[in-house]
Write a protein that holds these residues in place. Structure first.
Motif, PDB file in Angstrom:
ATOM      1  N   HIS A   9       0.842  -1.196   0.000  1.00 31.58           N
ATOM      2  CA  HIS A   9       0.000   0.000   0.000  1.00 31.58           C
ATOM      3  C   HIS A   9       0.884   1.256   0.000  1.00 31.58           C
ATOM      4  CE1 HIS A   9      -3.884  -2.006   0.926  1.00 31.58           C
ATOM      5  NE2 HIS A   9      -3.112  -2.890   1.555  1.00 31.58           N
ATOM      6  N   LYS A  10       0.335   2.344  -0.501  1.00 34.01           N
ATOM      7  CA  LYS A  10       1.012   3.646  -0.474  1.00 34.01           C
ATOM      8  C   LYS A  10       0.061   4.669   0.111  1.00 34.01           C
ATOM      9  CE  LYS A  10       3.697   6.702  -3.500  1.00 34.01           C
ATOM     10  NZ  LYS A  10       4.158   6.909  -4.914  1.00 34.01           N
ATOM     11  N   ASP A  11       0.494   5.364   1.180  1.00 32.98           N
ATOM     12  CA  ASP A  11      -0.408   6.316   1.827  1.00 32.98           C
ATOM     13  C   ASP A  11      -0.322   7.698   1.180  1.00 32.98           C
ATOM     14  OD1 ASP A  11       1.849   7.653   2.851  1.00 32.98           O
ATOM     15  OD2 ASP A  11       1.728   6.662   4.796  1.00 32.98           O
ATOM     16  N   ALA A  12      -1.102   8.621   1.692  1.00 31.72           N
ATOM     17  CA  ALA A  12      -1.190   9.960   1.110  1.00 31.72           C
ATOM     18  C   ALA A  12       0.129  10.713   1.169  1.00 31.72           C
ATOM     19  CB  ALA A  12      -2.279  10.761   1.815  1.00 31.72           C
ATOM     20  N   SER A  13       0.997  10.320   2.091  1.00 33.92           N
ATOM     21  CA  SER A  13       2.304  10.979   2.216  1.00 33.92           C
ATOM     22  C   SER A  13       3.369  10.330   1.328  1.00 33.92           C
ATOM     23  CB  SER A  13       2.771  10.931   3.675  1.00 33.92           C
ATOM     24  OG  SER A  13       1.851  11.606   4.509  1.00 33.92           O
ATOM     25  N   GLY A  14       2.980   9.286   0.613  1.00 36.39           N
ATOM     26  CA  GLY A  14       3.928   8.612  -0.270  1.00 36.39           C
ATOM     27  C   GLY A  14       4.691   7.480   0.378  1.00 36.39           C
ATOM     28  N   VAL A  16       5.385   3.751   1.594  1.00 36.24           N
ATOM     29  CA  VAL A  16       5.009   2.436   1.087  1.00 36.24           C
ATOM     30  C   VAL A  16       5.245   1.389   2.168  1.00 36.24           C
ATOM     31  CG1 VAL A  16       5.603   0.649  -0.588  1.00 36.24           C
ATOM     32  CG2 VAL A  16       5.433   3.024  -1.323  1.00 36.24           C
ATOM     33  N   ALA A  17       4.273   0.507   2.347  1.00 32.87           N
ATOM     34  CA  ALA A  17       4.403  -0.575   3.327  1.00 32.87           C
ATOM     35  C   ALA A  17       3.651  -1.797   2.817  1.00 32.87           C
ATOM     36  CB  ALA A  17       3.861  -0.145   4.684  1.00 32.87           C
ATOM     37  N   SER A  18       4.113  -2.980   3.227  1.00 33.99           N
ATOM     38  CA  SER A  18       3.516  -4.223   2.757  1.00 33.99           C
ATOM     39  C   SER A  18       3.151  -5.107   3.945  1.00 33.99           C
ATOM     40  CB  SER A  18       4.488  -4.987   1.851  1.00 33.99           C
ATOM     41  OG  SER A  18       4.887  -4.198   0.749  1.00 33.99           O
ATOM     42  N   ALA A  19       2.051  -5.857   3.798  1.00 38.93           N
ATOM     43  CA  ALA A  19       1.610  -6.759   4.856  1.00 38.93           C
ATOM     44  C   ALA A  19       0.814  -7.916   4.247  1.00 38.93           C
ATOM     45  CB  ALA A  19       0.760  -6.011   5.878  1.00 38.93           C
ATOM     46  N   ILE A  20       0.749  -9.031   4.977  1.00 31.54           N
ATOM     47  CA  ILE A  20      -0.021 -10.181   4.532  1.00 31.54           C
ATOM     48  C   ILE A  20      -1.503  -9.903   4.719  1.00 31.54           C
ATOM     49  CG2 ILE A  20      -0.436 -12.643   4.817  1.00 31.54           C
ATOM     50  CD1 ILE A  20       2.351 -12.012   3.837  1.00 31.54           C
ATOM     51  N   GLU A  21      -2.283 -10.190   3.672  1.00 27.37           N
ATOM     52  CA  GLU A  21      -3.730 -10.012   3.740  1.00 27.37           C
ATOM     53  C   GLU A  21      -4.428 -11.215   3.118  1.00 27.37           C
ATOM     54  OE1 GLU A  21      -5.083  -6.350   2.043  1.00 27.37           O
ATOM     55  OE2 GLU A  21      -3.456  -5.159   2.945  1.00 27.37           O
ATOM     56  N   GLU A  22      -5.665 -11.457   3.550  1.00 31.00           N
ATOM     57  CA  GLU A  22      -6.503 -12.450   2.904  1.00 31.00           C
ATOM     58  C   GLU A  22      -7.413 -11.735   1.908  1.00 31.00           C
ATOM     59  OE1 GLU A  22      -8.591 -14.915   5.644  1.00 31.00           O
ATOM     60  OE2 GLU A  22      -6.817 -16.151   6.020  1.00 31.00           O
ATOM     61  N   MET A  23      -7.455 -12.251   0.685  1.00 28.49           N
ATOM     62  CA  MET A  23      -8.203 -11.599  -0.382  1.00 28.49           C
ATOM     63  C   MET A  23      -9.084 -12.629  -1.078  1.00 28.49           C
ATOM     64  SD  MET A  23      -5.181  -9.233  -2.038  1.00 28.49           S
ATOM     65  CE  MET A  23      -6.322  -7.934  -2.514  1.00 28.49           C
ATOM     66  N   ARG A  24     -10.062 -12.143  -1.833  1.00 29.11           N
ATOM     67  CA  ARG A  24     -10.928 -13.015  -2.629  1.00 29.11           C
ATOM     68  C   ARG A  24     -10.481 -12.997  -4.080  1.00 29.11           C
ATOM     69  NH1 ARG A  24     -15.008 -15.258  -0.176  1.00 29.11           N
ATOM     70  NH2 ARG A  24     -15.660 -14.495   1.873  1.00 29.11           N
ATOM     71  N   LEU A  50       8.787  -3.250  -3.431  1.00 26.58           N
ATOM     72  CA  LEU A  50       8.402  -3.287  -2.021  1.00 26.58           C
ATOM     73  C   LEU A  50       8.871  -2.061  -1.248  1.00 26.58           C
ATOM     74  CD1 LEU A  50       8.894  -7.042  -1.041  1.00 26.58           C
ATOM     75  CD2 LEU A  50       6.810  -5.856  -1.697  1.00 26.58           C
ATOM     76  N   THR A  51       9.866  -1.361  -1.772  1.00 25.91           N
ATOM     77  CA  THR A  51      10.336  -0.139  -1.108  1.00 25.91           C
ATOM     78  C   THR A  51       9.840   1.127  -1.804  1.00 25.91           C
ATOM     79  OG1 THR A  51      12.411  -0.245  -2.373  1.00 25.91           O
ATOM     80  CG2 THR A  51      12.402  -1.244  -0.169  1.00 25.91           C
ATOM     81  N   GLY A  52       9.039   0.965  -2.849  1.00 25.85           N
ATOM     82  CA  GLY A  52       8.469   2.123  -3.531  1.00 25.85           C
ATOM     83  C   GLY A  52       9.443   2.884  -4.391  1.00 25.85           C
ATOM     84  N   GLN A  53      10.538   2.239  -4.798  1.00 20.36           N
ATOM     85  CA  GLN A  53      11.539   2.918  -5.612  1.00 20.36           C
ATOM     86  C   GLN A  53      11.406   2.549  -7.088  1.00 20.36           C
ATOM     87  OE1 GLN A  53      15.608   2.887  -3.868  1.00 20.36           O
ATOM     88  NE2 GLN A  53      14.709   1.744  -2.165  1.00 20.36           N
ATOM     89  N   GLY A  54      11.972   3.371  -7.940  1.00 21.11           N
ATOM     90  CA  GLY A  54      12.047   3.055  -9.359  1.00 21.11           C
ATOM     91  C   GLY A  54      10.827   3.393 -10.175  1.00 21.11           C
TER      92      GLY A  54
END
Length: 329
Positions: A9-14, A16-24, A50-54
């Motif tokens: 995910h990327k928040d309004a401030s830019g 970036v963070a990643s986490a395990i989620e359950e999805m359909r 994953l670090t929001g670079q590039g």
């Protein structure tokens, strides 16, 4: 159907963070083939994502993973059927299209390659994008007329995925390989992979000269930047360099002198948009050249939960060989 994914995910401030989620499955992007992912690779591009670079990702939330192997669950493409083992590399999957850091992936059939019979899905990801790229580089050197008897071959960044696999493939083909790395502790593993000698980064230190004494018959370069500029000055007449990466940067100070006085070739290797025929041919050749047993000491297994931590390591050049991510239970 619910599945697990590492979601970035990327928040309004830019940030970036990643986490395990359950999805359909209904949240997956469009595609012809639904794949149950068994193994994914972890590559330099994945570290950037994953670090929001590039600037690789256009939209968030996002599921990274630029390559994966698994088995078809559903298919609207006549070339693939449920239960069939497949590989995906490239096509900007994991960048602009959701990728393999999940137990499910939906993609276009055109992006897949059937898994060669001699490979397991784990073996396929030990190779992955790095193995395909290395094989394409070796094939290109051969196409340029480079033969084992022509002289020494330098592989830069030999401690990483592409470099270590290129070292192994060239060694198996009878080339005298000099593996360049900044990590002396990798000398013995690289020798076991097939390197004739392991050298430090100082072999490509800047000289300020436009041309120096020829040293290498040809090379596979995985780092780019200033080292590539120095490497070109050291290639023997008629030699070739297969250029793959940019870990050391995307530019260098250069002149046309090595090209017009020594007739060398700089060949770029693109594994992302390769046509299906070239992919299938490279994978088939890998099945006969690559030894997963020999390469195992350069292989590290990880879980989805480990990847945010490993992202910094791979960008800093601290990951040896290949990281494979286990998705199947």
């Amino acid at each position: 159907m619910v599945f697990r994914a590492l979601v970035t995910h990327k928040d309004a401030s830019g940030n970036v963070a990643s986490a395990i989620e359950e999805m359909r499955e209904t949240s997956l992007p469009e595609g012809d083939v639904l794949v149950g992912v068994e193994w994914a690779g972890f590559n330099y591009k994945d570290g950037l994502v994953l670090t929001g670079q590039g600037g690789l990702v256009r939209d968030y939330p996002h599921v990274g993973g630029v390559d994966f192997a698994g088995r078809v669950i559903e298919s609207r493409d006549g070339r693939y059927h449920p239960g069939q083992a497949v590989i995906l590399t490239g096509w900007r999957v994991g960048e602009i299209h959701w990728g393999g850091f999940a137990t499910r992936a939906r993609v276009k059939g055109d992006w897949l390659v059937p898994l060669p019979r001699k490979l397991s899905t784990r073996d396929a990801m030990v190779l992955g994008t790095a193995g395909l790229t290395a094989m394409l580089a070796v094939n290109r050197l051969k196409a340029e007329g480079v033969k084992p008897g022509d002289g020494d071959i330098l592989v830069t960044g030999a401690g990483g995925g592409v470099g270590s696999i290129a070292t192994h493939l060239l060694g198996r083909l009878g080339y005298k390989v000099y593996a360049m790395t900044g990590r002396p502790e990798l000398a013995e593993p690289l020798m076991r992979l097939g390197a004739a000698e392991v050298v430090g980064r100082d072999v490509l230190e800047g000289t300020g000269k436009k041309l120096v004494s020829p040293r290498w018959a040809s090379a596979v370069d995985t780092v780019g930047g200033a080292p590539l500029g120095e490497l070109l000055k050291q290639i023997k007449p008629g030699g070739a360099v297969a250029a793959i990466g940019l870990a050391a940067g995307d530019s260098w100070n250069a002149t046309v002198i090595p090209f017009i006085l020594r007739g060398i070739t700089l060949a770029g290797i693109d594994s992302v948009m390769q046509p299906i025929a070239a992919r299938v041919g490279a994978w088939e050749r890998l099945t006969s050249l690559f030894s997963s047993k020999v390469y195992e000491e350069m292989t590290q297994e990880a879980r989805l939960e480990d990847l945010p931590r490993l992202a910094g390591d791979i960008l800093a050049g601290q990951v040896r060989g290949k990281v494979v991510v286990k998705l199947a239970a």
